[in-house]
Design a protein around this motif. Structure first.
Motif, PDB file in Angstrom:
ATOM      1  N   LEU A 270      28.029  32.664  49.561  1.00  0.00           N
ATOM      2  CA  LEU A 270      29.010  32.111  50.491  1.00  0.00           C
ATOM      3  C   LEU A 270      30.054  31.269  49.756  1.00  0.00           C
ATOM      4  O   LEU A 270      31.255  31.369  50.039  1.00  0.00           O
ATOM      5  N   THR A 271      29.595  30.450  48.802  1.00  0.00           N
ATOM      6  CA  THR A 271      30.524  29.623  48.036  1.00  0.00           C
ATOM      7  C   THR A 271      31.505  30.477  47.252  1.00  0.00           C
ATOM      8  O   THR A 271      32.713  30.200  47.217  1.00  0.00           O
ATOM      9  N   THR A 272      30.982  31.523  46.625  1.00  0.00           N
ATOM     10  CA  THR A 272      31.837  32.416  45.853  1.00  0.00           C
ATOM     11  C   THR A 272      32.857  33.112  46.739  1.00  0.00           C
ATOM     12  O   THR A 272      34.038  33.230  46.383  1.00  0.00           O
ATOM     13  N   GLY A 273      32.413  33.566  47.914  1.00  0.00           N
ATOM     14  CA  GLY A 273      33.337  34.218  48.838  1.00  0.00           C
ATOM     15  C   GLY A 273      34.456  33.295  49.289  1.00  0.00           C
ATOM     16  O   GLY A 273      35.624  33.704  49.359  1.00  0.00           O
ATOM     17  N   ILE A 274      34.124  32.052  49.568  1.00  0.00           N
ATOM     18  CA  ILE A 274      35.137  31.078  49.991  1.00  0.00           C
ATOM     19  C   ILE A 274      36.135  30.815  48.871  1.00  0.00           C
ATOM     20  O   ILE A 274      37.348  30.743  49.094  1.00  0.00           O
ATOM     21  N   GLU A 275      35.631  30.665  47.641  1.00  0.00           N
ATOM     22  CA  GLU A 275      36.506  30.415  46.487  1.00  0.00           C
ATOM     23  C   GLU A 275      37.474  31.584  46.267  1.00  0.00           C
ATOM     24  O   GLU A 275      38.667  31.387  45.999  1.00  0.00           O
ATOM     25  N   ILE A 276      36.972  32.800  46.387  1.00  0.00           N
ATOM     26  CA  ILE A 276      37.818  33.980  46.187  1.00  0.00           C
ATOM     27  C   ILE A 276      38.905  34.050  47.253  1.00  0.00           C
ATOM     28  O   ILE A 276      40.087  34.285  46.956  1.00  0.00           O
ATOM     29  N   LEU A 277      38.518  33.826  48.507  1.00  0.00           N
ATOM     30  CA  LEU A 277      39.499  33.848  49.594  1.00  0.00           C
ATOM     31  C   LEU A 277      40.544  32.757  49.410  1.00  0.00           C
ATOM     32  O   LEU A 277      41.734  32.960  49.718  1.00  0.00           O
TER      33      LEU A 277
ATOM     34  N   ILE B 207      50.205  31.487  37.815  1.00  0.00           N
ATOM     35  CA  ILE B 207      50.232  30.035  38.007  1.00  0.00           C
ATOM     36  C   ILE B 207      49.782  29.399  36.703  1.00  0.00           C
ATOM     37  O   ILE B 207      48.686  29.683  36.213  1.00  0.00           O
ATOM     38  N   ALA B 208      50.643  28.562  36.119  1.00  0.00           N
ATOM     39  CA  ALA B 208      50.356  27.897  34.842  1.00  0.00           C
ATOM     40  C   ALA B 208      50.040  28.911  33.741  1.00  0.00           C
ATOM     41  O   ALA B 208      49.222  28.657  32.862  1.00  0.00           O
ATOM     42  N   GLY B 209      50.661  30.087  33.819  1.00  0.00           N
ATOM     43  CA  GLY B 209      50.507  31.084  32.775  1.00  0.00           C
ATOM     44  C   GLY B 209      49.331  32.021  32.934  1.00  0.00           C
ATOM     45  O   GLY B 209      49.076  32.855  32.063  1.00  0.00           O
ATOM     46  N   PHE B 210      48.588  31.927  34.045  1.00  0.00           N
ATOM     47  CA  PHE B 210      47.420  32.782  34.254  1.00  0.00           C
ATOM     48  C   PHE B 210      47.577  33.575  35.548  1.00  0.00           C
ATOM     49  O   PHE B 210      48.069  33.059  36.560  1.00  0.00           O
ATOM     50  N   THR B 211      47.136  34.817  35.528  1.00  0.00           N
ATOM     51  CA  THR B 211      47.265  35.701  36.679  1.00  0.00           C
ATOM     52  C   THR B 211      46.180  35.424  37.716  1.00  0.00           C
ATOM     53  O   THR B 211      45.243  34.660  37.472  1.00  0.00           O
ATOM     54  N   ARG B 212      46.315  36.086  38.849  1.00  0.00           N
ATOM     55  CA  ARG B 212      45.342  35.931  39.928  1.00  0.00           C
ATOM     56  C   ARG B 212      43.939  36.322  39.465  1.00  0.00           C
ATOM     57  O   ARG B 212      42.945  35.680  39.836  1.00  0.00           O
ATOM     58  N   GLU B 213      43.831  37.368  38.635  1.00  0.00           N
ATOM     59  CA  GLU B 213      42.523  37.822  38.184  1.00  0.00           C
ATOM     60  C   GLU B 213      41.796  36.746  37.382  1.00  0.00           C
ATOM     61  O   GLU B 213      40.567  36.594  37.472  1.00  0.00           O
ATOM     62  N   TYR B 214      42.555  35.986  36.569  1.00  0.00           N
ATOM     63  CA  TYR B 214      41.936  34.910  35.798  1.00  0.00           C
ATOM     64  C   TYR B 214      41.406  33.808  36.718  1.00  0.00           C
ATOM     65  O   TYR B 214      40.334  33.244  36.484  1.00  0.00           O
ATOM     66  N   TYR B 215      42.153  33.500  37.766  1.00  0.00           N
ATOM     67  CA  TYR B 215      41.700  32.468  38.692  1.00  0.00           C
ATOM     68  C   TYR B 215      40.520  32.941  39.527  1.00  0.00           C
ATOM     69  O   TYR B 215      39.623  32.149  39.856  1.00  0.00           O
ATOM     70  N   LEU B 216      40.491  34.220  39.872  1.00  0.00           N
ATOM     71  CA  LEU B 216      39.329  34.757  40.589  1.00  0.00           C
ATOM     72  C   LEU B 216      38.092  34.723  39.705  1.00  0.00           C
ATOM     73  O   LEU B 216      36.994  34.383  40.169  1.00  0.00           O
ATOM     74  N   SER B 217      38.259  35.059  38.427  1.00  0.00           N
ATOM     75  CA  SER B 217      37.147  34.990  37.491  1.00  0.00           C
ATOM     76  C   SER B 217      36.675  33.555  37.328  1.00  0.00           C
ATOM     77  O   SER B 217      35.468  33.276  37.280  1.00  0.00           O
ATOM     78  N   TYR B 218      37.628  32.616  37.253  1.00  0.00           N
ATOM     79  CA  TYR B 218      37.277  31.196  37.151  1.00  0.00           C
ATOM     80  C   TYR B 218      36.505  30.744  38.388  1.00  0.00           C
ATOM     81  O   TYR B 218      35.518  30.006  38.299  1.00  0.00           O
ATOM     82  N   ALA B 219      36.961  31.184  39.571  1.00  0.00           N
ATOM     83  CA  ALA B 219      36.298  30.796  40.813  1.00  0.00           C
ATOM     84  C   ALA B 219      34.865  31.321  40.864  1.00  0.00           C
ATOM     85  O   ALA B 219      33.943  30.611  41.289  1.00  0.00           O
ATOM     86  N   LEU B 220      34.670  32.557  40.426  1.00  0.00           N
ATOM     87  CA  LEU B 220      33.330  33.152  40.434  1.00  0.00           C
ATOM     88  C   LEU B 220      32.379  32.391  39.521  1.00  0.00           C
ATOM     89  O   LEU B 220      31.300  31.955  39.930  1.00  0.00           O
TER      90      LEU B 220
END
Length: 272
Positions: free
Chosen positions: A40-47, A61-74
């Motif tokens: 649930l936490t991971t799903g919320i972070e991704i959304l 954002i700050a030089g990183f793509t959406r995929e990098y932030y999704l990976s960071y969130a996971l």
């Protein structure tokens, strides 16, 4: 000397096994804690990050793509689960409050090691089970992750757990002097939610706050290991975090030892 070390390791291994067995005994509770909540936490972070990029209408954002932030969130949600200790912290506070600590004080062990070994045992078995979630999500969404860096990231994370437990020990020691110590746990958890980088990557903070917060040992809980794992940071950040965590462990344990000794002098146990 050799015999004393053997006894020490056998004793602490038994404590770790106790934590594993006691938590696996209630399978539904363990499944919720190790699988449902992280999912649930991971799903919320991704959304959340999907919404951020859609609202900003940008690809970086700050030089990183959406995929990098999704990976960071996971991975951030995964490592954040590892570096929490509120459950054992609450147990330590409760035992001092109720007086049931009396039965532990008479045993040939320290209160610190008794709960530290249980914490490590529980985190070990939970990490193995919970890791399925980010691995599956990384594979499905093809998100950037440098798997060769996992051992060093885990080494830093479990080293950071020593500091986390030491902080819990200090908070629990406050129960010798104060009532309603549980509020300290809530305040600490909220502070670490920000300082570890679980809420968002710390390098998104403005200066001079960014450099200061990253230099603190708490960034080793989420931001540094996850940043290193996703390619956001390099090995120098890991080494720096080991140093800052070591300093934090020394300072917090000195404080904890002093508070524990003073607390026992004023403690009057009336429980079990």
């Amino acid at each position: 000397m050799k015999r004393s070390y053997t006894v020490f390791w056998k004793r602490n291994l038994a404590f770790a096994k106790l934590a594993i067995v006691s938590n696996l005994e209630y399978r539904l509770n363990y499944f919720v804690d190790a699988v449902v909540q992280p999912t649930l936490t991971t799903g919320i972070e991704i959304l959340l990050w999907f919404a951020v990029f859609r609202g900003a209408q940008t690809t970086e954002i700050a030089g990183f793509t959406r995929e990098y932030y999704l990976s960071y969130a996971l991975w951030g949600a995964f490592f954040a689960r590892i570096c929490t200790s509120w459950m054992y912290e609450s147990r330590m506070i409760q035992e001092i409050d109720s007086g049931s600590i009396n039965s532990l004080l008479t045993r040939p062990m320290s209160y610190y090691e008794y709960y530290f070994s249980q914490l490590m045992g529980y985190k070990f078995i939970t990490t193995i089970v919970s890791m399925i979630i980010p691995l599956m999500a990384i594979g499905i969404f093809e998100l950037p992750t440098k798997f060769a860096r996992l051992p060093m990231a885990f080494a830093l994370e479990f080293y950071y757990l020593i500091l986390v437990h030491s902080i819990s020990f200090v908070i629990a020691s406050c129960a010798f002097y104060l009532n309603k110590v549980y509020s300290f746990t809530a305040a600490k958890n909220l502070a670490l939610w920000l300082l570890t980088g679980e809420l968002f990557p710390l390098d998104l903070m403005p200066e001079p706050f960014k450099s200061f917060v990253i230099a603190l040992p708490f960034s080793a809980g989420v931001y540094v290991p996850v940043g290193y794992l996703t390619g956001r940071l390099e090995i120098a950040s890991i080494y720096q975090s080991f140093i800052s965590v070591t300093i934090g462990i020394v300072v917090v344990n000195l404080l904890g030892a002093w508070m524990w000794k003073k607390g026992l002098n004023v403690y009057t146990g009336t429980g079990a």
